[in-house]
Design an enzyme around this catalytic site. Structure first.
Site, PDB file in Angstrom:
ATOM      1  N   LYS A   1     -16.511  -7.128   4.132  1.00  0.00           N
ATOM      2  CA  LYS A   1     -15.390  -7.625   4.921  1.00  0.00           C
ATOM      3  C   LYS A   1     -15.650  -7.401   6.410  1.00  0.00           C
ATOM      4  CE  LYS A   1     -11.855  -6.583   1.436  1.00  0.00           C
ATOM      5  NZ  LYS A   1     -10.599  -5.845   1.188  1.00  0.00           N
TER       6      LYS A   1
ATOM      7  N   HIS B   1       0.844  -1.202   0.000  1.00  0.00           N
ATOM      8  CA  HIS B   1       0.000   0.000   0.000  1.00  0.00           C
ATOM      9  C   HIS B   1       0.878   1.251   0.000  1.00  0.00           C
ATOM     10  CE1 HIS B   1      -3.279  -2.517   2.127  1.00  0.00           C
ATOM     11  NE2 HIS B   1      -3.687  -2.298   0.886  1.00  0.00           N
TER      12      HIS B   1
ATOM     13  N   ARG C   1      -2.395  -6.296  -8.230  1.00  0.00           N
ATOM     14  CA  ARG C   1      -1.404  -7.354  -8.030  1.00  0.00           C
ATOM     15  C   ARG C   1      -1.499  -8.463  -9.066  1.00  0.00           C
ATOM     16  NH1 ARG C   1      -3.394  -8.116  -2.060  1.00  0.00           N
ATOM     17  NH2 ARG C   1      -5.169  -8.301  -3.396  1.00  0.00           N
TER      18      ARG C   1
ATOM     19  N   SER D   1      -3.673  -7.465   2.783  1.00  0.00           N
ATOM     20  CA  SER D   1      -4.027  -7.247   4.194  1.00  0.00           C
ATOM     21  C   SER D   1      -4.590  -8.516   4.819  1.00  0.00           C
ATOM     22  CB  SER D   1      -5.039  -6.107   4.317  1.00  0.00           C
ATOM     23  OG  SER D   1      -4.454  -4.881   3.973  1.00  0.00           O
TER      24      SER D   1
END
Length: 160
Positions: free
Chosen positions: A42, A18, A95, A132
């Protein structure tokens, strides 16, 4: 006219990947808003206020540029925040192809709703495998997360 961009994310917790994206965005835009957003899909480990504090401290500790603002947003559309601060771009770290497939429809809708473009930045290869959720899992099982997160985050997670 100054250029303003928003780097949104849950940042639960912020990772070195990040910070890499945030730092590079700060070199591309006059002002960068790192925006901690609530993701209802989440279950968060850290409250939003704690995530904001950790990001602010990590930015200071890492010596990132002074054109970075950290804020949070939990009500309304992301493009509403962009409009409020005059941002014409969102910056997202990508990613893998999975991220591209997930982010592309949102990028199109954000452009259609408010004319906000999305800029995709590829990660530094050293951080391309880190998320994360991976950090949360390693930390929960007692593993060392220091290679993946800023020192302030590793220290915080080690005290939990």
């Amino acid at each position: 006219m100054s250029s303003v961009a928003v780097v949104p994310g849950s940042f639960d917790p912020v990772t070195l990947g990040h910070l890499d994206v945030i730092s590079r965005a700060a070199g591309l835009f006059d002002e960068v808003h790192v925006l901690v957003v609530h993701n209802p899909a989440k279950t968060a480990l850290l409250p939003i206020s704690q995530r904001v504090r950790l990001i602010e401290q990590a930015i200071l500790d890492e010596g990132l540029p002074g054109n970075i603002v950290v804020n949070s947003w939990s009500v309304g559309l992301l493009v509403d925040y962009c409009t409020d601060v005059g941002a014409r771009a969102l910056v997202k770290g990508i990613r893998s192809q999975v991220d591209v497939a997930y982010e592309t429809p949102m990028a199109i809708v954000n452009r259609n709703l408010a004319g906000v473009e999305t800029v995709f930045l590829l990660p530094d290869p050293a951080h391309a495998h880190v998320s994360s959720s991976l950090v949360r899992q390693v930390s929960a099982l007692g593993g060392d997360v220091s290679p993946y997160v800023p020192t302030v985050v590793a220290d915080f997670l080690n005290t939990q």
